[in-house]
Design a protein around this motif. Structure first.
Motif, short mmCIF file in Angstrom:
data_model
loop_
_atom_site.label_atom_id
_atom_site.label_comp_id
_atom_site.label_asym_id
_atom_site.label_seq_id
_atom_site.Cartn_x
_atom_site.Cartn_y
_atom_site.Cartn_z
N ALA A 155 0.82 -1.22 0.00
CA ALA A 155 0.00 0.00 0.00
C ALA A 155 0.86 1.27 0.00
CB ALA A 155 -0.92 0.00 1.21
N ARG A 156 2.16 1.11 0.19
CA ARG A 156 3.06 2.26 0.26
C ARG A 156 3.84 2.39 -1.05
NH1 ARG A 156 6.85 0.45 4.12
NH2 ARG A 156 8.18 -0.23 2.40
N THR A 157 3.99 3.61 -1.56
CA THR A 157 4.83 3.85 -2.74
C THR A 157 6.18 4.39 -2.26
OG1 THR A 157 2.92 4.31 -4.16
CG2 THR A 157 5.06 5.14 -4.90
N ASP A 158 7.24 3.65 -2.57
CA ASP A 158 8.57 3.99 -2.07
C ASP A 158 9.34 4.94 -3.00
OD1 ASP A 158 8.84 2.05 0.33
OD2 ASP A 158 8.12 0.78 -1.30
N GLN A 159 9.10 4.83 -4.30
CA GLN A 159 9.80 5.68 -5.26
C GLN A 159 8.79 6.21 -6.28
OE1 GLN A 159 13.01 5.93 -4.52
NE2 GLN A 159 13.37 4.04 -3.37
N THR A 160 8.88 7.49 -6.62
CA THR A 160 8.04 8.08 -7.66
C THR A 160 8.95 8.62 -8.75
OG1 THR A 160 6.37 8.71 -6.03
CG2 THR A 160 6.27 9.79 -8.17
N VAL A 161 8.68 8.24 -9.99
CA VAL A 161 9.55 8.54 -11.13
C VAL A 161 8.74 9.23 -12.21
CG1 VAL A 161 10.98 7.50 -12.93
CG2 VAL A 161 11.06 6.59 -10.62
N ARG A 162 9.37 10.14 -12.91
CA ARG A 162 8.71 10.86 -14.01
C ARG A 162 8.96 10.12 -15.32
NH1 ARG A 162 10.83 16.78 -15.00
NH2 ARG A 162 12.59 15.54 -15.74
N LEU A 163 7.88 9.86 -16.06
CA LEU A 163 8.01 9.23 -17.37
C LEU A 163 8.93 10.06 -18.26
CD1 LEU A 163 7.07 7.03 -19.40
CD2 LEU A 163 5.27 8.63 -20.10
N GLY A 164 9.86 9.39 -18.92
CA GLY A 164 10.82 10.06 -19.80
C GLY A 164 12.19 10.21 -19.18
N ASP A 165 12.30 10.02 -17.86
CA ASP A 165 13.59 10.16 -17.18
C ASP A 165 14.38 8.85 -17.26
OD1 ASP A 165 13.04 12.74 -16.49
OD2 ASP A 165 12.73 12.36 -14.35
N THR A 166 15.69 9.01 -17.20
CA THR A 166 16.60 7.89 -16.98
C THR A 166 17.31 8.14 -15.65
OG1 THR A 166 16.95 7.46 -19.34
CG2 THR A 166 18.63 6.66 -17.82
N GLU A 167 17.32 7.14 -14.78
CA GLU A 167 17.88 7.32 -13.45
C GLU A 167 19.03 6.35 -13.20
OE1 GLU A 167 13.93 9.02 -11.14
OE2 GLU A 167 14.93 7.22 -10.36
N GLU A 168 19.88 6.71 -12.25
CA GLU A 168 20.95 5.81 -11.81
C GLU A 168 20.62 5.34 -10.39
OE1 GLU A 168 25.55 6.10 -12.34
OE2 GLU A 168 25.04 7.11 -10.45
N TRP A 169 20.53 4.02 -10.24
CA TRP A 169 20.26 3.43 -8.93
C TRP A 169 21.48 2.66 -8.48
CZ3 TRP A 169 14.66 1.29 -7.99
CH2 TRP A 169 13.72 2.26 -8.37
N THR A 170 21.84 2.83 -7.21
CA THR A 170 22.95 2.10 -6.60
C THR A 170 22.40 1.18 -5.53
OG1 THR A 170 24.47 3.95 -7.01
CG2 THR A 170 25.15 2.30 -5.40
N VAL A 171 22.64 -0.11 -5.69
CA VAL A 171 22.21 -1.11 -4.71
C VAL A 171 23.41 -1.44 -3.84
CG1 VAL A 171 21.17 -3.38 -4.35
CG2 VAL A 171 20.57 -2.04 -6.39
N VAL A 172 23.27 -1.22 -2.53
CA VAL A 172 24.34 -1.46 -1.58
C VAL A 172 23.95 -2.66 -0.69
CG1 VAL A 172 25.72 -0.49 0.30
CG2 VAL A 172 24.95 0.99 -1.58
#
Length: 397
Positions: free
Chosen positions: A295-312
């Protein structure tokens, strides 16, 4: 795809052992996820927030655009009702899904025999772990010396990581997770985490038998190396070829590598970090200190963007990163820059060591209008996902 999904699983109390509000109550819920497809996550499409209860029926309709981001390749499907995923996949609920057309990108594949190596694992009554190929234990794979075959290898089991090799018989990788490389890459061994797929050209070796087996490695720092497990036996017959088949394979080129280069060159709109951890008793696995809540949204992203995610990864065992609806480009593994020649949808995250945490860095394109909506990202060792290692993302216009 139009699929009538009937949940005939026996109802049972969940005993309160699963995490998240959707999993409360009784009954063995289930559903379907179409792993790797860039399709809508909404409504009756690839929507993992639909939980079909025992005795209920749900009508799936998944539209795969002919001219969209989704291309040909090897994908798969499995249940994704949070809290029940590990048990249902371990019980056999998964299968391969192919979108045809790879030979249009690499004409060499057009007349090539195609073999599937669908890897699953299960527990025998005595506790022994069984690893099967297409439901068989250590099957025989027949080839002619010099013959080329397309091997479609998929780890569609619940949580195991495998290092795989065939002594004296390299493979020539042409696609990862359903995405073609620009040129075949020779490999002596493969590392295939849960959910990952590899398409490779196999060339029949000189006459003889060649065991296909796992290679020992340490998955969890507090345990011994994973033992070697026989997977299959390659039986090659006939006289050896006098011309180099390998040279033919390695000179192949795929002219349109536009998607991967588009992602590689894209400006990064935002950087995000996911911190993987767990409780000492392994009862909960966390991302950024939280167990999942659908029920919780953790990340909100804008359509058209490219993002860099780092998994630690602060845990001393392998985890993985999988995101629904869109592939990604791997740019760093551990402390090393990673130049990938293909996109992925799942990738293994190295364990922490005394020198520091394991790190995976990826570029994710949120550029396909088909993927607008809410979906999830998680560790694909699904026993970890069931215990909380999953987050919810929403792509908005």
């Amino acid at each position: 795809m139009r699929i009538t999904f009937c949940n005939d699983l026996a109802a049972k109390a969940d005993g309160g052992k699963f995490l998240g509000p959707i999993c409360a109550g009784t009954g063995t819920s289930s559903n379907m996820h179409f792993h790797g497809l860039s399709v809508s996550p909404r409504g009756n499409s690839d929507n993992v927030f639909v939980h079909v209860q025992p005795g209920e029926t749900f009508e799936y309709q998944v539209r795969i655009p002919a001219n969209g981001r989704q291309g040909p390749g090897l994908f798969w499907y499995h249940p994704h009702a949070h809290g029940t995923v590990n048990d249902q996949i371990m019980a056999g609920m998964s299968g391969a899904l192919v979108i045809d057309g790879s030979e249009q990108l690499l004409p060499l594949l057009a007349d090539m025999p195609e073999r599937f190596f669908l890897i699953k694992h299960a527990k025998a009554p005595d506790g022994t772990e069984l690893v099967s190929i297409n439901g068989q234990l250590n099957p025989l794979v027949e080839m002619r010396s010099g013959e080329m075959q397309l091997w479609r290898i998929a780890n569609i089991g619940a949580s195991n990581f495998y290092k795989i090799g065939i002594s004296g018989m390299p493979l020539y990788i042409v696609a990862t997770d359903g995405h073609m490389l620009s040129r075949p890459r020779k490999a002596a061994e493969l590392f295939v985490g849960p959910g990952e797929r590899v398409d490779a050209i196999a060339i029949g070796p000189p006459a003889g038998t060649y065991p296909l087996k796992t290679i020992p490695f340490r998955n969890e720092a507090w345990r011994a190396e994973e033992p070697s497990i026989p997977l299959a036996v390659v039986w090659s017959t006939g006289p050896a070829r006098t011309t180099s088949v390998e040279a033919v394979v390695l000179t192949q080129r795929i002219p349109d590598g536009g998607r991967i280069e588009e992602v590689r060159r894209a400006d990064i709109a935002q950087h995000r970090t996911l911190l993987y951890s767990r409780t000492a008793d392994r009862s909960a696995f966390l991302i950024n200190g939280k167990v999942t809540d659908e029920a919780r949204t953790d990340q909100t992203v804008r359509l058209g963007d490219t993002e860099e995610w780092t998994v630690v990864n602060t845990d001393q065992q392998y985890h993985s990163f999988h995101i629904h609806q869109t592939p990604f480009l791997v740019t760093q593994v551990g402390s090393e820059t990673w130049y990938d020649d293909s996109l992925r949808d799942t990738f293994s995250v190295p364990p922490a060591t005394p020198e520091g945490p394991g790190v995976l860095k990826v570029k994710i394109p949120f550029t396909d209008p088909e993927i607008i909506g809410r979906f999830v990202y998680h560790c694909h060792a699904v026993d970890h996902e069931d215990k909380g290692m999953m987050g919810v993302i929403e792509v908005r216009e």
